[in-house]
Write a protein that holds these residues in place. Structure first.
Motif, PDB file in Angstrom:
ATOM      1  N   THR A  40      48.519 -86.444  21.295  1.00 36.17           N
ATOM      2  CA  THR A  40      49.009 -86.665  19.935  1.00 36.17           C
ATOM      3  C   THR A  40      49.855 -87.931  19.828  1.00 36.17           C
ATOM      4  O   THR A  40      50.160 -88.379  18.727  1.00 36.17           O
ATOM      5  N   ARG A  41      50.243 -88.485  20.966  1.00 30.77           N
ATOM      6  CA  ARG A  41      51.034 -89.708  20.908  1.00 30.77           C
ATOM      7  C   ARG A  41      51.050 -90.396  22.270  1.00 30.77           C
ATOM      8  O   ARG A  41      51.036 -89.749  23.307  1.00 30.77           O
ATOM      9  N   ARG A  62      58.211 -82.162  20.684  1.00 36.56           N
ATOM     10  CA  ARG A  62      56.979 -82.173  19.899  1.00 36.56           C
ATOM     11  C   ARG A  62      55.806 -81.451  20.554  1.00 36.56           C
ATOM     12  O   ARG A  62      54.965 -80.872  19.874  1.00 36.56           O
TER      13      ARG A  62
ATOM     14  N   VAL B  48      47.190 -88.805  11.335  1.00 39.70           N
ATOM     15  CA  VAL B  48      47.882 -87.586  10.936  1.00 39.70           C
ATOM     16  C   VAL B  48      49.098 -87.946  10.102  1.00 39.70           C
ATOM     17  O   VAL B  48      49.989 -88.663  10.572  1.00 39.70           O
ATOM     18  N   ARG B  49      49.125 -87.460   8.851  1.00 41.31           N
ATOM     19  CA  ARG B  49      50.152 -87.839   7.886  1.00 41.31           C
ATOM     20  C   ARG B  49      51.575 -87.778   8.480  1.00 41.31           C
ATOM     21  O   ARG B  49      52.278 -88.780   8.524  1.00 41.31           O
ATOM     22  N   GLU B  50      51.973 -86.612   8.965  1.00 41.90           N
ATOM     23  CA  GLU B  50      53.357 -86.429   9.413  1.00 41.90           C
ATOM     24  C   GLU B  50      53.683 -87.390  10.562  1.00 41.90           C
ATOM     25  O   GLU B  50      54.737 -88.018  10.577  1.00 41.90           O
ATOM     26  N   ASP B  51      52.756 -87.497  11.521  1.00 42.76           N
ATOM     27  CA  ASP B  51      53.016 -88.355  12.684  1.00 42.76           C
ATOM     28  C   ASP B  51      53.228 -89.801  12.253  1.00 42.76           C
ATOM     29  O   ASP B  51      54.109 -90.497  12.763  1.00 42.76           O
ATOM     30  N   LEU B  53      54.227 -90.968   9.239  1.00 40.48           N
ATOM     31  CA  LEU B  53      55.490 -91.145   8.507  1.00 40.48           C
ATOM     32  C   LEU B  53      56.689 -91.068   9.458  1.00 40.48           C
ATOM     33  O   LEU B  53      57.617 -91.877   9.367  1.00 40.48           O
ATOM     34  N   THR B  54      56.652 -90.140  10.421  1.00 41.59           N
ATOM     35  CA  THR B  54      57.750 -90.044  11.393  1.00 41.59           C
ATOM     36  C   THR B  54      57.852 -91.326  12.206  1.00 41.59           C
ATOM     37  O   THR B  54      58.937 -91.871  12.411  1.00 41.59           O
ATOM     38  N   LEU B  83      49.936 -94.048   2.996  1.00 40.83           N
ATOM     39  CA  LEU B  83      51.204 -93.568   3.558  1.00 40.83           C
ATOM     40  C   LEU B  83      52.288 -94.639   3.485  1.00 40.83           C
ATOM     41  O   LEU B  83      53.468 -94.333   3.306  1.00 40.83           O
ATOM     42  N   GLU B  86      53.533 -94.364   0.060  1.00 33.63           N
ATOM     43  CA  GLU B  86      54.437 -93.205  -0.033  1.00 33.63           C
ATOM     44  C   GLU B  86      55.781 -93.523   0.626  1.00 33.63           C
ATOM     45  O   GLU B  86      56.846 -93.272   0.044  1.00 33.63           O
ATOM     46  N   TYR B  87      55.736 -94.135   1.814  1.00 32.27           N
ATOM     47  CA  TYR B  87      56.962 -94.401   2.568  1.00 32.27           C
ATOM     48  C   TYR B  87      57.890 -95.337   1.797  1.00 32.27           C
ATOM     49  O   TYR B  87      59.101 -95.135   1.748  1.00 32.27           O
TER      50      TYR B  87
END
Lengths: 417, 417
Positions: A40-41, A62, B48-51, B53-54, B83, B86-87
């Motif tokens: 995932t990263r 995470r 992945v949206r959340e990843d 933005l984080t 994104l 959005e950010y």
């Protein structure tokens, strides 16, 4: 079933500053993906205490699995091991088994064991040692509240051996991993946006557990299907069913699957129909022949090439008529066709393929601006040409022309044989 | 002076899952370092949206510059642009300039502008558009409280052009970066360790503020001098003085400076002495001609090539004697010499250059294992050949042979003209 997720942390200034390329993390994520573990990263940080400790903590918050490479050497700037000891609050102690292995390693090479190398046998008390039979820095396995940290040397061969022989099997034991099946569908001759419109309904109709990704590059678009489940055979069939639905929508663009490249697919076609090939290149300057001959065994169907940069060579080596060059110019349908026919006769091959154009940056005119290219295909029964209008970038024009010419060849073979 | 720090965020499942190698981030960090900007972290995340933005927020909290590549395509799985909107809480709007460029891009290729492609011209209102002259996805420049976000397409050629022409200069304007002066000295024909021995004293004598890096690649070693200071003129002179001391120690290996590649240096030499060139290639399969013709204006000195993959072509197109092929084989000093002479006569050039060898993986014998290569140079007065023993890797052998052949050409021109 919940995803088993992993992060890869690469430690070392030389990678961060771009002095060496990080080939490890690509390989690691491929292996994880094959084992049903989702990366995932990926994070690359330098030999900096705070950055390393923060990266450990962030990753632990995470995911289940944290794989760390690099920073395990015996020298001062290698911080990974002491910082792991600090992070897990577990003192470094000489590991007797590791020590005897380090001793053996040096003695077998006729070296004394120095104090610095002795330190390679020191491990945080709480970790399990992972044997590194190719080097002196052992791997380390840490468990913490159901999460696993693995530290491995950055030397690719050592890391790969440790991963394959020890880490992957251990991870599959420790975690309940799903089955993941990937299939890549390779297309050529249609842009990403046009392809996506053409297969939009199919895409929206894909089952929940199958994801689609578009991977465009150099006149091609790869479609990657990723299926997740419990049973590999089932997933294979499920993906194949989707491909069977896709093909009618995009058949004429699909040339191969997975790792097969266009030049390899062309080779298979030529062999299948017992055809031989030669090329006559002006603007591609040999790059087309290079693509064809980059395939092992291409000598079975490829005879040769004439790169004709001057009109003299076009006339003398390819029998392009002087009148043609005078009447239509070197960059023209007529010249492209005579080049393809000329090389086919000269090299006595079933097929001749030609390119002529203005690659740039110079040489453009009002009528034929930079990026104007003609390509032609010729066999015993027909000669066809196509005009391309490409970019202003010389190298891009060369590469695109060669790729599009190979696609012209593919289409004509499928049509005529 | 405080370091100007940057993080590189790479977005895309295909890199995260290891389906393609991330060559971009290495190149970017090299360019940043050349501009006096320090890369402190590289992060790769999926679509992945959340990843995403984080990752934006984490990077913003740590550094001045956030460089983002990938996820800019027009298809569903490309999230970067929405994104970013959005950010930065800034709606996507059609950018008229971008729209006309996208239109033009497709119309010049004879395509209609589809709804999906229209979306490529949508940009967050608050960003400055960065022109992408090689593709349809523009770059984006965001400023926020003294920090800069830059989003670029992942296609390497597009990204590199945008970085070189737009982003690096803008960043150096915007931030107070130290003066860094780089000079690359390009050598060929000597290995890294031998070169470093030969110039060891010079290296230890370098001033405090000048760093030396060895960059070996494909039969060449580049020496990069990096000088840090306040005054560019001063640094230039300082570096030039060091080069003047270096040259007597390595003169015959130095072929050029900075971005000049061996094929470019060869071109200059040929023009300087009014010479023309043609090549006859077997194992390099056109790659040698590709290198030569990758130089703009090479048509002024390059006539053409015959790629002779079969013995028939060697005999018919290059006048290699059948007896020679029977007596010595296709991979031999005699054949290499006759190929070089043959192409020189055929193409009526001052110089002919040839390659013949076993590129592999197949085709090796006890006597001529994979990696056995002969190259030859021929002019009106002499023909010389050299034997190479290379690797077992086909592509590496092709590239090394072409490079070493160009060096043979360079040495012979300097010797004979």
């Amino acid at each position: 079933m919940e995803d088993v997720c992993a992060e890869i942390i690469t430690i070392g200034d030389e990678i961060l500053f771009g002095q060496i390329v990080d080939s490890n993390s690509q390989w690691i994520s491929q292996q994880l993906s094959l084992a049903g573990i989702k990366t995932t990263r990926k994070t690359t940080i330098g030999d900096v205490r705070e950055d390393i400790l923060t990266a450990f903590a962030e990753a632990e918050s995470r995911v289940h699995i944290i794989l760390i490479t690099g920073g395990l050497g015996p020298t001062k700037d290698d911080l990974t091991k002491p910082l792991l000891a600090e992070y897990f609050n577990s003192p470094l102690k000489i590991n007797d088994e590791a020590l005897s292995q380090v001793k053996e390693f040096f003695e077998s090479r006729g070296h004394e064991l120095t104090a610095i190398n002795r330190r390679q046998a020191e491990l945080p008390e709480c970790c399990k040692k992972i044997t590194n039979r190719l080097g002196t820095a052992p791997g380390m396995w840490f468990e913490k509240e159901g999460k696993v940290f693995v530290s491995m040397p950055g030397v690719p061969l050592e890391m790969k051996t440790i991963m394959t022989e020890e880490v992957i099997p251990k991870l599959c034991d420790y975690f309940d991993t799903p089955i993941i099946y990937h299939k890549m569908i390779r297309t050529i001759g249609i842009g990403e946006s046009f392809l996506s419109e053409q297969i939009a309904d199919w895409e929206t109709g894909l089952p929940e557990n199958i994801k689609l990704a578009y991977l465009p590059s150099m006149g091609q678009v790869k479609l990657r299907l990723t299926a997740r489940g419990e049973n590999e055979e089932y997933l294979k069939n499920q993906v194949q069913q989707e491909i069977d639905k896709l093909l009618p929508l995009a058949e004429k663009y699909v040339y191969g699957y997975d790792q097969e490249e266009i030049q390899g697919a062309i080779g298979k076609l030529l062999l299948k129909y017992g055809l031989t090939l030669s090329t006559a290149e002006s603007c591609t300057g040999g790059y087309l022949a290079h693509l064809v001959t980059s395939v092992p065994g291409s000598s079975d169907y490829f005879q040769g090439t004439v790169v004709s940069y001057s009109n003299e060579v076009k006339m003398n080596q390819l029998d392009v008529k002087e009148e043609t060059l005078i009447a239509h110019g070197a960059v023209s349908e007529e010249t492209a066709k005579e080049m393809a026919e000329g090389i086919r006769n000269k090299m006595k091959t079933s097929i001749g393929l030609s390119t002529t154009g203005v690659a740039g940056p110079g040489g453009g005119t009002e009528e034929k601006p930079v990026g104007t290219v003609w390509i032609a295909y010729s066999d015993a029964h027909r000669t066809v040409a196509r005009k391309l209008q490409l970019s202003t970038d010389r190298l891009l024009n060369i590469q695109l022309t060669a790729t599009i010419a190979l696609n012209l060849l593919r289409i004509q073979i499928l049509k005529n044989y």
